[in-house]
Design a protein around this motif. Structure first.
Motif, PDB file in Angstrom:
ATOM      1  N   ARG A 386      15.813  53.662  25.111  1.00  0.00           N
ATOM      2  CA  ARG A 386      16.933  54.200  24.237  1.00  0.00           C
ATOM      3  C   ARG A 386      16.207  54.255  22.794  1.00  0.00           C
ATOM      4  O   ARG A 386      16.580  55.407  22.005  1.00  0.00           O
ATOM      5  N   LEU A 387      15.516  53.331  22.500  1.00  0.00           N
ATOM      6  CA  LEU A 387      14.939  53.230  21.079  1.00  0.00           C
ATOM      7  C   LEU A 387      13.958  54.382  20.942  1.00  0.00           C
ATOM      8  O   LEU A 387      14.082  55.337  19.913  1.00  0.00           O
ATOM      9  N   GLU A 388      13.323  54.550  21.874  1.00  0.00           N
ATOM     10  CA  GLU A 388      12.447  55.887  21.812  1.00  0.00           C
ATOM     11  C   GLU A 388      12.948  57.304  21.954  1.00  0.00           C
ATOM     12  O   GLU A 388      12.116  58.169  21.545  1.00  0.00           O
ATOM     13  N   LYS A 389      14.217  57.410  22.558  1.00  0.00           N
ATOM     14  CA  LYS A 389      14.824  58.480  22.457  1.00  0.00           C
ATOM     15  C   LYS A 389      16.018  58.423  21.470  1.00  0.00           C
ATOM     16  O   LYS A 389      16.851  59.377  21.245  1.00  0.00           O
ATOM     17  N   ASP A 390      15.792  57.637  20.507  1.00  0.00           N
ATOM     18  CA  ASP A 390      16.849  57.661  19.347  1.00  0.00           C
ATOM     19  C   ASP A 390      18.003  57.489  19.776  1.00  0.00           C
ATOM     20  O   ASP A 390      19.143  58.279  19.439  1.00  0.00           O
ATOM     21  N   LEU A 391      18.404  56.641  20.773  1.00  0.00           N
ATOM     22  CA  LEU A 391      19.925  56.523  21.211  1.00  0.00           C
ATOM     23  C   LEU A 391      20.434  54.918  21.207  1.00  0.00           C
ATOM     24  O   LEU A 391      19.471  54.345  20.918  1.00  0.00           O
ATOM     25  N   PRO A 392      21.484  54.810  21.054  1.00  0.00           N
ATOM     26  CA  PRO A 392      22.171  53.438  20.701  1.00  0.00           C
ATOM     27  C   PRO A 392      21.622  52.469  22.093  1.00  0.00           C
ATOM     28  O   PRO A 392      21.500  53.032  23.230  1.00  0.00           O
ATOM     29  N   LEU A 393      21.389  51.107  21.671  1.00  0.00           N
ATOM     30  CA  LEU A 393      20.957  50.523  22.604  1.00  0.00           C
ATOM     31  C   LEU A 393      21.919  50.231  23.556  1.00  0.00           C
ATOM     32  O   LEU A 393      21.497  49.983  24.903  1.00  0.00           O
ATOM     33  N   ASP A 394      23.501  49.999  23.276  1.00  0.00           N
ATOM     34  CA  ASP A 394      24.443  49.950  24.354  1.00  0.00           C
ATOM     35  C   ASP A 394      25.431  51.053  24.067  1.00  0.00           C
ATOM     36  O   ASP A 394      26.066  51.183  23.057  1.00  0.00           O
ATOM     37  N   PRO A 395      25.391  52.087  25.018  1.00  0.00           N
ATOM     38  CA  PRO A 395      26.392  52.981  24.894  1.00  0.00           C
ATOM     39  C   PRO A 395      27.824  53.076  24.849  1.00  0.00           C
ATOM     40  O   PRO A 395      28.294  53.728  24.022  1.00  0.00           O
ATOM     41  N   VAL A 396      28.133  52.060  25.279  1.00  0.00           N
ATOM     42  CA  VAL A 396      29.654  51.490  25.606  1.00  0.00           C
ATOM     43  C   VAL A 396      29.926  51.055  24.194  1.00  0.00           C
ATOM     44  O   VAL A 396      31.242  51.275  23.395  1.00  0.00           O
ATOM     45  N   VAL A 397      29.184  50.031  23.437  1.00  0.00           N
ATOM     46  CA  VAL A 397      29.339  49.569  22.205  1.00  0.00           C
ATOM     47  C   VAL A 397      29.387  50.451  21.331  1.00  0.00           C
ATOM     48  O   VAL A 397      30.282  50.681  20.316  1.00  0.00           O
ATOM     49  N   ALA A 398      28.285  51.580  21.429  1.00  0.00           N
ATOM     50  CA  ALA A 398      28.381  52.558  20.407  1.00  0.00           C
ATOM     51  C   ALA A 398      29.679  53.308  20.359  1.00  0.00           C
ATOM     52  O   ALA A 398      30.053  54.064  19.371  1.00  0.00           O
ATOM     53  N   TYR A 399      30.279  53.576  21.536  1.00  0.00           N
ATOM     54  CA  TYR A 399      31.206  54.546  21.785  1.00  0.00           C
ATOM     55  C   TYR A 399      32.362  53.744  20.839  1.00  0.00           C
ATOM     56  O   TYR A 399      33.154  54.317  20.015  1.00  0.00           O
ATOM     57  N   ASP A 400      32.497  52.500  21.104  1.00  0.00           N
ATOM     58  CA  ASP A 400      33.880  51.815  20.496  1.00  0.00           C
ATOM     59  C   ASP A 400      33.752  51.767  19.132  1.00  0.00           C
ATOM     60  O   ASP A 400      34.761  51.991  18.313  1.00  0.00           O
ATOM     61  N   GLU A 401      32.428  51.867  18.610  1.00  0.00           N
ATOM     62  CA  GLU A 401      32.135  51.997  17.044  1.00  0.00           C
ATOM     63  C   GLU A 401      32.168  53.130  16.455  1.00  0.00           C
ATOM     64  O   GLU A 401      32.315  53.391  15.267  1.00  0.00           O
ATOM     65  N   GLY A 402      32.014  54.181  17.334  1.00  0.00           N
ATOM     66  CA  GLY A 402      31.645  55.430  16.890  1.00  0.00           C
ATOM     67  C   GLY A 402      32.986  56.281  16.268  1.00  0.00           C
ATOM     68  O   GLY A 402      32.830  57.419  15.578  1.00  0.00           O
ATOM     69  N   GLY A 403      34.075  55.868  16.991  1.00  0.00           N
ATOM     70  CA  GLY A 403      35.558  56.524  16.254  1.00  0.00           C
ATOM     71  C   GLY A 403      35.918  57.703  16.951  1.00  0.00           C
ATOM     72  O   GLY A 403      37.058  58.316  16.647  1.00  0.00           O
ATOM     73  N   TYR A 404      35.173  58.108  17.985  1.00  0.00           N
ATOM     74  CA  TYR A 404      35.738  59.196  18.846  1.00  0.00           C
ATOM     75  C   TYR A 404      36.966  59.276  19.675  1.00  0.00           C
ATOM     76  O   TYR A 404      37.841  60.110  19.538  1.00  0.00           O
ATOM     77  N   GLN A 405      37.008  57.905  19.970  1.00  0.00           N
ATOM     78  CA  GLN A 405      38.310  57.843  20.710  1.00  0.00           C
ATOM     79  C   GLN A 405      39.608  57.925  20.052  1.00  0.00           C
ATOM     80  O   GLN A 405      40.417  58.618  20.272  1.00  0.00           O
ATOM     81  N   ALA A 406      39.450  57.345  18.557  1.00  0.00           N
ATOM     82  CA  ALA A 406      40.411  57.714  17.699  1.00  0.00           C
ATOM     83  C   ALA A 406      40.998  58.933  17.256  1.00  0.00           C
ATOM     84  O   ALA A 406      42.019  59.622  17.274  1.00  0.00           O
ATOM     85  N   GLN A 407      39.513  59.694  17.218  1.00  0.00           N
ATOM     86  CA  GLN A 407      39.788  61.209  16.973  1.00  0.00           C
ATOM     87  C   GLN A 407      40.572  61.902  17.930  1.00  0.00           C
ATOM     88  O   GLN A 407      41.468  62.728  17.744  1.00  0.00           O
ATOM     89  N   ILE A 408      40.099  61.548  19.266  1.00  0.00           N
ATOM     90  CA  ILE A 408      40.671  62.371  20.316  1.00  0.00           C
ATOM     91  C   ILE A 408      42.220  62.095  20.359  1.00  0.00           C
ATOM     92  O   ILE A 408      42.914  62.786  20.855  1.00  0.00           O
ATOM     93  N   GLU A 409      42.366  60.754  20.120  1.00  0.00           N
ATOM     94  CA  GLU A 409      43.943  60.290  20.293  1.00  0.00           C
ATOM     95  C   GLU A 409      44.785  61.033  19.187  1.00  0.00           C
ATOM     96  O   GLU A 409      45.834  61.593  19.452  1.00  0.00           O
ATOM     97  N   ARG A 410      43.873  61.060  18.173  1.00  0.00           N
ATOM     98  CA  ARG A 410      44.888  61.796  17.220  1.00  0.00           C
ATOM     99  C   ARG A 410      45.124  63.296  17.456  1.00  0.00           C
ATOM    100  O   ARG A 410      46.080  63.772  17.484  1.00  0.00           O
ATOM    101  N   GLU A 411      43.970  63.951  17.772  1.00  0.00           N
ATOM    102  CA  GLU A 411      44.251  65.311  18.090  1.00  0.00           C
ATOM    103  C   GLU A 411      44.801  65.576  19.342  1.00  0.00           C
ATOM    104  O   GLU A 411      45.677  66.641  19.412  1.00  0.00           O
ATOM    105  N   ARG A 412      44.901  64.762  20.331  1.00  0.00           N
ATOM    106  CA  ARG A 412      45.260  65.230  21.757  1.00  0.00           C
ATOM    107  C   ARG A 412      46.880  64.450  22.053  1.00  0.00           C
ATOM    108  O   ARG A 412      47.362  64.763  22.918  1.00  0.00           O
ATOM    109  N   GLY A 413      46.823  63.519  21.082  1.00  0.00           N
ATOM    110  CA  GLY A 413      48.099  62.737  21.275  1.00  0.00           C
ATOM    111  C   GLY A 413      47.796  61.728  22.477  1.00  0.00           C
ATOM    112  O   GLY A 413      47.142  61.684  23.447  1.00  0.00           O
ATOM    113  N   ALA A 414      48.462  60.696  22.352  1.00  0.00           N
ATOM    114  CA  ALA A 414      48.138  59.328  23.136  1.00  0.00           C
ATOM    115  C   ALA A 414      48.725  59.633  24.506  1.00  0.00           C
ATOM    116  O   ALA A 414      49.596  60.379  24.660  1.00  0.00           O
TER     117      ALA A 414
END
Ligand code: AFD
Ligand code: MN
Ligand code: MN
Length: 414
Positions: A386-414
């Motif tokens: 993942r380091l060599e592909k410039d990816l986060p070491l842990d995709p689940v942790v990266a997702y939780d830290e990335g803010g996408y979930q909060a964004q789609i909840e705002r946009e789509r409604g919870a």
């Protein structure tokens, strides 16, 4: 799980590499194969569905339309670098305004463009054979107008696969019976076989047709394609560009799926996988890197149908999970991570030592060599890949830290 620093990941990789080198295993080669592994994510996991014992519970922020599903799938690929294609369902991913029985291939041009703009593409095409009107069956329906309409639906799915996707069509039918006596079992299967033949003859030669099997649906006395043997026989009858789709969750308890995989590879069949973890009946759970998944990957690696130098030999790999309670995007990221772990474990198996033990009929040593690889912590290989592909070491942790979930909840409604 404690986050891993880049420095620690590289140090662990170096140490593991030295250990593997003693067995003649090149860790860099393993890493390159892990980097090359790709698995499709299902469009349907991102969508709106609840159900089961949770009633209509819906995890917050579900994709409300087919374009939003592509966006979520693109986020998964952005975090993993391993899922550039999205498996779609003709009936679920058609334009909302187009009636089911009026769908044409070109209705998927816009979805294709949307996917490509987001950095992903359309993958396997699944005809949707279990919606309204299929209560007496789909390709085996005793109602000619239903059966003919769904045969045409499958032919259109082949056209979508040919024109807008990868040329792969996967079939799952809900057909079966609820009581002994309800259907003439062979006549029902013959209707499906004839339909498959009609679809195959109408489809372009670019299409690979994979037939999925499933022993049960709640309440069934029989299903029309219950097991790998039936699916294999029906694929053989359909034509040379037909094979078998293995879905983890579709087997009776204790069935040796690795053995099914070994036979399909050994007999030269085309194949594919719907990955998930089955605890109960069906395929609702995310993948875990358990010993059953490791044993399957040992067959896939040994059989040369995963990360093969000749890509044409590779099977088709897809995730099929329908998480009814947990956050779906997290669940899919977890599945991809788990599949990469299972692949890496299978790639570090010391096959020469295993063959020695087998040749000597040394049962326990053979099992222990097999388990050596399973018990190896291969995550440093994933981390450096993942380091060599410039990816986060842990995709689940990266997702939780990335803010996408909060964004789609705002946009789509919870
Ligand atoms: C259901 C079926 C089957 C199919 C999937 C997507 O059991 O696994 O592949 O839906 O159509 O899970
Ligand atoms: Mn499936
Ligand atoms: Mn299923």
């Amino acid at each position: 799980m404690p986050t891993v620093s880049e420095q620690r990941a590289r140090e662990r990789y170096r140490i593991l590499g030295e250990e593997l080198a003693e067995a003649g295993i090149d860790i860099d080669r393993v890493k390159e194969k892990v980097k090359a592994f790709e698995v499709e994510v299902p469009s349907w996991v991102f969508g709106e569905f609840g159900g089961g014992r949770f009633g209509d519970y819906m995890p917050p922020g579900p994709a409300r339309d087919r374009m939003a599903k592509m966006r979520d799938a693109a986020m998964v690929h952005k975090l993993t670098g391993a899922s550039p294609r999205v498996a779609i369902h003709t009936g679920w991913d058609k334009p909302d305004e187009v009636p089911f029985d009026e769908v044409e291939a070109d209705h998927f041009a816009e979805l294709k463009d949307c996917a490509r703009e987001l950095g992903v593409d359309l993958g396997a095409v699944n005809p949707t054979l279990f919606l309204t009107g299929t209560h007496y069956g789909s390709l085996s329906s005793p109602l000619p107008e239903v059966r003919e309409m769904l045969i045409r639906h499958c032919i259109v799915s082949c056209e979508i696969a040919d024109k807008y996707a990868q040329g792969l069509v996967t079939y799952w039918l809900p057909d079966g019976s609820n009581y002994p006596g309800q259907r003439d079992l062979w006549r029902q299967e013959k209707l499906v076989r004839d339909a498959f033949r009609e679809i195959y003859d109408a489809a372009s030669d670019n299409i690979l047709h994979l037939i999925e099997y499933k022993l049960f649906e709640p309440g069934t006395y029989s299903t029309v394609i219950p097991d790998a043997g039936a699916a294999t026989d029906m694929a053989d009858a359909m034509g040379e560009r037909a094979g078998v789709l293995v879905d983890m969750g579709h087997h009776p308890y204790g069935v040796n799926i690795a053995q099914i995989v070994a036979r399909l590879i050994g007999t030269g069949r085309r194949g594919g996988f719907h990955f998930n973890t089955r605890y109960a009946a069906d395929d609702d759970h995310a993948v875990e890197p358990n010993v059953a998944m490791y044993a399957i990957f040992c067959e896939l690696v040994g059989g040369g149908v995963v990360c093969a130098d000749d890509a044409a030999r590779n099977w088709a790999y897809m995730i099929d999970q329908c998480s009814s309670l947990e956050n779906r995007i997290r669940a899919v990221l977890h599945s991809i991570d788990s599949l990469q772990v299972s692949l890496a474990k299978a790639l570090v198996l010391d096959r020469s030592r295993l063959e020695e033990a087998r040749d000597g009929q040394d049962i326990i040593p053979a099992n222990r060599v097999f388990l050596d690889a399973f018990l190896t912590d291969v995550r440093p290989i994933l981390h450096v890949a993942r380091l060599e592909k410039d990816l986060p070491l842990d995709p689940v942790v990266a997702y939780d830290e990335g803010g996408y979930q909060a964004q789609i909840e705002r946009e789509r409604g919870a």
